[in-house]
Design a protein around this motif. Structure first.
Motif, PDB file in Angstrom:
ATOM      1  N   LEU A  65      19.937   6.818 -52.410  1.00 32.24           N
ATOM      2  CA  LEU A  65      20.061   7.258 -51.014  1.00 32.24           C
ATOM      3  C   LEU A  65      21.298   8.128 -50.818  1.00 32.24           C
ATOM      4  CD1 LEU A  65      19.183   3.880 -49.239  1.00 32.24           C
ATOM      5  CD2 LEU A  65      17.656   5.798 -49.764  1.00 32.24           C
ATOM      6  N   VAL A  70      16.814  12.442 -51.259  1.00 33.31           N
ATOM      7  CA  VAL A  70      16.533  11.001 -51.219  1.00 33.31           C
ATOM      8  C   VAL A  70      15.513  10.718 -52.330  1.00 33.31           C
ATOM      9  CG1 VAL A  70      15.444   9.198 -49.837  1.00 33.31           C
ATOM     10  CG2 VAL A  70      17.095  10.760 -48.783  1.00 33.31           C
ATOM     11  N   LEU A 143      17.437   7.727 -43.759  1.00 33.82           N
ATOM     12  CA  LEU A 143      17.449   7.213 -45.131  1.00 33.82           C
ATOM     13  C   LEU A 143      18.819   7.404 -45.775  1.00 33.82           C
ATOM     14  CD1 LEU A 143      13.861   8.324 -46.197  1.00 33.82           C
ATOM     15  CD2 LEU A 143      14.649   6.009 -45.639  1.00 33.82           C
ATOM     16  N   ALA A 146      20.883   4.626 -44.463  1.00 37.02           N
ATOM     17  CA  ALA A 146      20.459   3.296 -44.924  1.00 37.02           C
ATOM     18  C   ALA A 146      21.350   2.785 -46.055  1.00 37.02           C
ATOM     19  CB  ALA A 146      18.999   3.333 -45.381  1.00 37.02           C
ATOM     20  N   GLN A 147      21.967   3.719 -46.782  1.00 33.50           N
ATOM     21  CA  GLN A 147      22.920   3.388 -47.835  1.00 33.50           C
ATOM     22  C   GLN A 147      23.968   2.384 -47.333  1.00 33.50           C
ATOM     23  OE1 GLN A 147      22.896   4.478 -50.909  1.00 33.50           O
ATOM     24  NE2 GLN A 147      24.966   4.208 -51.664  1.00 33.50           N
ATOM     25  N   LYS A 149      23.668   0.078 -45.008  1.00 32.65           N
ATOM     26  CA  LYS A 149      23.098  -1.196 -44.560  1.00 32.65           C
ATOM     27  C   LYS A 149      23.423  -1.545 -43.094  1.00 32.65           C
ATOM     28  CE  LYS A 149      22.285  -3.118 -49.035  1.00 32.65           C
ATOM     29  NZ  LYS A 149      22.009  -1.775 -49.572  1.00 32.65           N
ATOM     30  N   ASN A 170       8.851   6.344 -47.188  1.00 31.55           N
ATOM     31  CA  ASN A 170       9.402   4.988 -47.142  1.00 31.55           C
ATOM     32  C   ASN A 170       8.522   3.973 -47.875  1.00 31.55           C
ATOM     33  OD1 ASN A 170      11.784   3.652 -46.318  1.00 31.55           O
ATOM     34  ND2 ASN A 170      10.616   2.536 -44.759  1.00 31.55           N
ATOM     35  N   ILE A 173      10.644   4.300 -50.923  1.00 34.90           N
ATOM     36  CA  ILE A 173      12.085   4.035 -50.749  1.00 34.90           C
ATOM     37  C   ILE A 173      12.295   2.598 -50.248  1.00 34.90           C
ATOM     38  CG2 ILE A 173      14.169   4.729 -49.488  1.00 34.90           C
ATOM     39  CD1 ILE A 173      13.308   6.836 -51.513  1.00 34.90           C
ATOM     40  N   LYS A 174      11.320   2.109 -49.438  1.00 35.97           N
ATOM     41  CA  LYS A 174      11.360   0.724 -48.921  1.00 35.97           C
ATOM     42  C   LYS A 174      12.662   0.410 -48.181  1.00 35.97           C
ATOM     43  CE  LYS A 174       8.284  -1.287 -52.452  1.00 35.97           C
ATOM     44  NZ  LYS A 174       7.828  -0.044 -53.110  1.00 35.97           N
ATOM     45  N   SER A 175      13.110   1.347 -47.342  1.00 35.61           N
ATOM     46  CA  SER A 175      14.319   1.087 -46.549  1.00 35.61           C
ATOM     47  C   SER A 175      13.950   0.210 -45.356  1.00 35.61           C
ATOM     48  CB  SER A 175      14.897   2.397 -46.029  1.00 35.61           C
ATOM     49  OG  SER A 175      14.129   2.839 -44.915  1.00 35.61           O
ATOM     50  N   GLN A 176      14.968  -0.312 -44.693  1.00 37.41           N
ATOM     51  CA  GLN A 176      14.763  -1.116 -43.481  1.00 37.41           C
ATOM     52  C   GLN A 176      14.634  -0.231 -42.234  1.00 37.41           C
ATOM     53  OE1 GLN A 176      14.462  -4.560 -43.519  1.00 37.41           O
ATOM     54  NE2 GLN A 176      14.413  -4.216 -45.726  1.00 37.41           N
ATOM     55  N   ALA A 177      14.785   1.087 -42.398  1.00 30.70           N
ATOM     56  CA  ALA A 177      14.732   1.988 -41.238  1.00 30.70           C
ATOM     57  C   ALA A 177      13.332   1.997 -40.638  1.00 30.70           C
ATOM     58  CB  ALA A 177      15.130   3.393 -41.661  1.00 30.70           C
TER      59      ALA A 177
END
Length: 325
Positions: A65, A70, A143, A146-147, A149, A170, A173-177
């Motif tokens: 990220l 990305v 994204l 997201a690095q 957290k 995503n 990437i599976k981010s929480q965003a």
């Protein structure tokens, strides 16, 4: 068909909101979002959702990220790599990025990493904060954030293609965003629940720029930080350009203030600690047509003789400003 996809895509975002400062506003946001989804009238949406559903499942070994692009790394089979590229191409045009998904490099119209590198050194610490990005496009900046957290990373973006592009990226990437398909005017006033609010490339599309700034202020907690990025012109506290028609071929451009006037607007609405972080002229190195965005872009909107926009204005200069509620 699209109702089920939105429900699935937004499920984890609603959970994130439950555990954040935004929780008291969740039901309002849910009912506004539901109304928007119920009234979607976008003929291309089924095509985009089909492309999304046909993205191959690929094991992700690691994500990056903090890179210009990305990145999701892994070892797809040749068939998977080809399927991935083909489905992502169906989501043309890609404006914000770049992204590197396994073997596929999505070379977007904007090299958004250039803007990010101007902003990132000046950001407050985002860890465990609630963050909102207004008009977030396909979520490239989310994204990158997201690095750090954050507790909640929320974007709002009315463009449905951009929402689907974010879901596609995503998936790997599976981010929480998460992104809601909302415009700024859908956001309740005076939520006062975001620690950091970004508004980048939005202000000049507003007929009432001061109203936009006041709305942004109302979303922030006390002492919260606003990061504002918009097109400015040269001049003093009294200077503001309103283009006669288009500006660099963009429709719907209204107020282009000088940096001084922009700071004055922020002062007038009661923002504090106003700081100009950067002013940069946008060049074709940063914004241009690519295989992933095949329409005209900045180079086609510059008059080669004069070095001005084809309407005769100075080239777009973008200012980044930080201010506190």
């Amino acid at each position: 068909m699209h109702h089920a996809v939105f429900e699935k895509q937004l499920a984890s975002l609603w959970k994130q909101i439950d555990n954040s400062k935004v929780a008291p506003h969740k039901h309002v946001l849910q009912s506004i979002t539901q109304q928007i989804i119920d009234n979607i009238n976008q003929g291309d949406l089924p095509k985009w959702l089909t492309a999304l559903s046909e993205l191959p499942t690929i094991d992700v070994d690691s994500v990056g990220l903090n890179l210009d692009a990305v990145t999701a790394r892994g070892m797809p089979t040749l068939n998977e790599a080809e399927a991935l590229q083909a489905q992502l191409e169906l989501l043309h045009p890609w404006r914000k990025g770049p992204f590197q998904l396994f073997d596929t490099f999505i070379d977007t119209e904007w090299r958004s990493n250039m803007k990010w590198s101007r902003i990132e050194p000046h950001l407050p610490d985002l860890s465990y904060k609630s963050v909102l990005d207004v008009g977030c496009g396909n979520g490239y900046y989310l994204l990158r954030m997201a690095q750090q957290k954050p507790e909640l990373l929320l974007g709002i973006e009315p463009g449905l293609l951009q929402n689907v592009q974010f879901w596609a990226v995503n998936q790997y990437i599976k981010s929480q965003a998460g992104i809601l398909p909302l415009k700024m005017e859908h956001m309740p006033e005076h939520m006062q629940c975001f620690d950091v609010v970004f508004s980048m490339g939005v202000l000049y599309h507003r007929k009432s720029p001061i109203g936009h700034l006041e709305h942004l202020k109302g979303l922030l907690v006390k002492e919260g930080t606003l990061i504002l990025e918009t097109i400015v012109v040269d001049g003093d506290k009294q200077t503001c350009l309103i283009p006669k028609d288009r500006y660099a071929q963009m429709r719907n451009v209204w107020f282009l203030p000088s940096t001084d006037m922009l700071c004055l607007w922020l002062e007038r609405i009661g923002m504090k600690n106003i700081e100009v972080l950067d002013v940069s002229t946008t060049t074709p190195e940063e914004q241009r047509s690519t295989e992933w965005m095949r329409f005209h872009s900045l180079p086609e909107f510059i008059d080669k003789e004069t070095g001005k926009t084809i309407e005769g204005y100075d080239l777009p200069k973008r200012a980044i400003i930080k201010a506190q509620r």
